[in-house]
Design a protein around this motif. Sequence first.
Motif, PDB file in Angstrom:
ATOM      1  N   TYR A  60       0.995  -1.156   0.062  1.00 28.36           N
ATOM      2  CA  TYR A  60      -0.023   0.090  -0.015  1.00 28.36           C
ATOM      3  C   TYR A  60       0.880   1.138  -0.017  1.00 28.36           C
ATOM      4  N   HIS A  61       0.126   2.593   0.127  1.00 25.98           N
ATOM      5  CA  HIS A  61       0.926   3.667   0.060  1.00 25.98           C
ATOM      6  C   HIS A  61       0.572   4.602   1.253  1.00 25.98           C
ATOM      7  N   ASP A  62       1.468   5.044   1.966  1.00 29.02           N
ATOM      8  CA  ASP A  62       1.135   6.169   3.021  1.00 29.02           C
ATOM      9  C   ASP A  62       0.707   7.366   2.153  1.00 29.02           C
ATOM     10  N   ILE A  63      -0.438   7.854   2.720  1.00 27.78           N
ATOM     11  CA  ILE A  63      -1.133   8.873   2.196  1.00 27.78           C
ATOM     12  C   ILE A  63      -1.472  10.070   3.007  1.00 27.78           C
ATOM     13  N   LYS A  64      -1.826  11.317   2.828  1.00 31.59           N
ATOM     14  CA  LYS A  64      -2.393  12.318   3.681  1.00 31.59           C
ATOM     15  C   LYS A  64      -3.370  12.958   2.928  1.00 31.59           C
ATOM     16  N   THR A  65      -4.529  12.898   3.424  1.00 26.82           N
ATOM     17  CA  THR A  65      -5.719  13.507   2.802  1.00 26.82           C
ATOM     18  C   THR A  65      -6.665  14.021   3.600  1.00 26.82           C
TER      19      THR A  65
ATOM     20  N   SER B  64     -10.265   1.943 -12.051  1.00 23.57           N
ATOM     21  CA  SER B  64      -9.043   1.502 -11.679  1.00 23.57           C
ATOM     22  C   SER B  64      -8.914   0.916 -10.260  1.00 23.57           C
ATOM     23  N   LYS B  65      -8.602  -0.265  -9.677  1.00 22.05           N
ATOM     24  CA  LYS B  65      -8.344  -0.183  -8.595  1.00 22.05           C
ATOM     25  C   LYS B  65      -6.831  -0.273  -8.446  1.00 22.05           C
ATOM     26  N   ASN B  66      -6.065   0.117  -9.832  1.00 20.36           N
ATOM     27  CA  ASN B  66      -4.528  -0.035  -9.660  1.00 20.36           C
ATOM     28  C   ASN B  66      -3.929   1.356  -9.886  1.00 20.36           C
TER      29      ASN B  66
ATOM     30  N   THR C 235      -1.648  13.948  -5.738  1.00 13.47           N
ATOM     31  CA  THR C 235      -0.586  13.398  -6.456  1.00 13.47           C
ATOM     32  C   THR C 235      -1.240  12.351  -7.526  1.00 13.47           C
ATOM     33  N   LEU C 236      -2.493  11.689  -7.042  1.00 17.51           N
ATOM     34  CA  LEU C 236      -3.097  10.838  -8.272  1.00 17.51           C
ATOM     35  C   LEU C 236      -3.536  11.362  -9.448  1.00 17.51           C
TER      36      LEU C 236
ATOM     37  N   GLY D 203      -9.823  11.790  -4.958  1.00 16.29           N
ATOM     38  CA  GLY D 203      -9.481  10.537  -5.111  1.00 16.29           C
ATOM     39  C   GLY D 203      -8.685  10.063  -6.399  1.00 16.29           C
ATOM     40  N   ALA D 204      -9.118   8.999  -6.911  1.00 20.13           N
ATOM     41  CA  ALA D 204      -8.517   8.641  -8.362  1.00 20.13           C
ATOM     42  C   ALA D 204      -9.219   8.945  -9.311  1.00 20.13           C
ATOM     43  N   GLY D 205     -10.288  10.022  -9.409  1.00 20.35           N
ATOM     44  CA  GLY D 205     -10.960  10.704 -10.313  1.00 20.35           C
ATOM     45  C   GLY D 205     -12.128   9.681 -10.557  1.00 20.35           C
TER      46      GLY D 205
END
Length: 261
Positions: free
Chosen positions: A23-28, A167-169, A186-187, A216-218
């Motif tokens: 996974y990725h560490d995120i800040k949102t 996309s889940k990717n 960033t996404l 989010g991821a759009g």
Amino acid sequence: MKIKTSSKLNLFLKVISKRDDGYHDIKTIMSEFDFGDEIFISKSSTDSFNSNMVSTGPNLVEKALLKLREHVSVPSVSIELKKMTPIGSGMGTGSSDAAETLKGLNDFFNLKLDRTMLLKIAAEIGMDVPFFIDGKLALATKRGDKLEAVDGVFKNALVVMDEPVISKNIYTLLEPSDFDSDEPNTLILPVLRNYPKVRDFYYHLQNIDKNFRMSGAGGAFFLIGENDYLNQVKNKVSAKLKMIVDIRVPEVGYDDFIFSS
Ligand SMILES: C[C@@](CO)(OP(=O)(O)O)[C@H](O)COP(=O)(O)OP(=O)(O)OC[C@H]1O[C@@H](n2ccc(N)nc2=O)[C@H](O)[C@@H]1O
Ligand SMILES: Nc1ncnc2c1ncn2[C@@H]1O[C@H](COP(=O)(O)OP(=O)(O)O)[C@@H](O)[C@H]1O
């Protein structure tokens, strides 16, 4: 029992680094607003799930019931999902459906699961799901599942969407240089590289107002501002979905992240 679900916007979303668990560490900052689906729960002698949603895999609502059953006994139940929101929006509507199913079943069958347990089960479904247990406004860190409530005030936001990002990717499409970017989300970088229709839509929005951001991821984008101005912008945008909503923004401390000039 009838339940109304909701949506969220990621006011900003910084992907910080890749973790050892993949996974990725995120800040949102996630901000809940009124735009959702309907879920109907009723007693039944056998389990059933029905929905108007065309699905390729198991629905997040079904996944929520299965996850719940890994922790507690749940009687046979009939669940219906009336899907009214678009798929692949980055507004977390599927995650909200899942969280509301957990909370709904907990109440309907008086399962007596506390908030901590609901948050734990929610995270087993997806990283966006725990936010919808309490909703409102929260700073989310780690994988997006460490939540801290933030005091908010209401503003207007224009939310628009033309094409989905299915996309889940999306995180796997990040490149090393993306982590150093100043983009509020960033996404957007992997989305612009890999989704030409969403890229065209984003450029269309940028020509109207440079402060549009992706959630989010759009593929949903939003602009926070005064109602009159947002109505003018709305008339100029060509999109399948356009709506002005009330959205919570932090009272203090996050202006640099949220209001770009
Ligand atoms: C991008 C965001 C922004 O809120 O959501 P949406 O755009 O879908 O709303 C979230 O981070 C998505 O949350 P969600 O879609 O629930 O993620 P999950 O189902 O848990 O994970 C899907 C995949 O995304 C990757 N993933 C997810 C979260 C995270 N912090 N790092 C990751 O790398 C993992 O590879 C995982 O296999
Ligand atoms: N109830 C649901 N609502 C929305 N999507 C769902 C649901 N159940 C399963 N899905 C699947 O989840 C994916 C959408 O996830 P994602 O794009 O991350 O959500 P969003 O963009 O709405 O935040 C799609 O592949 C969709 O088929």
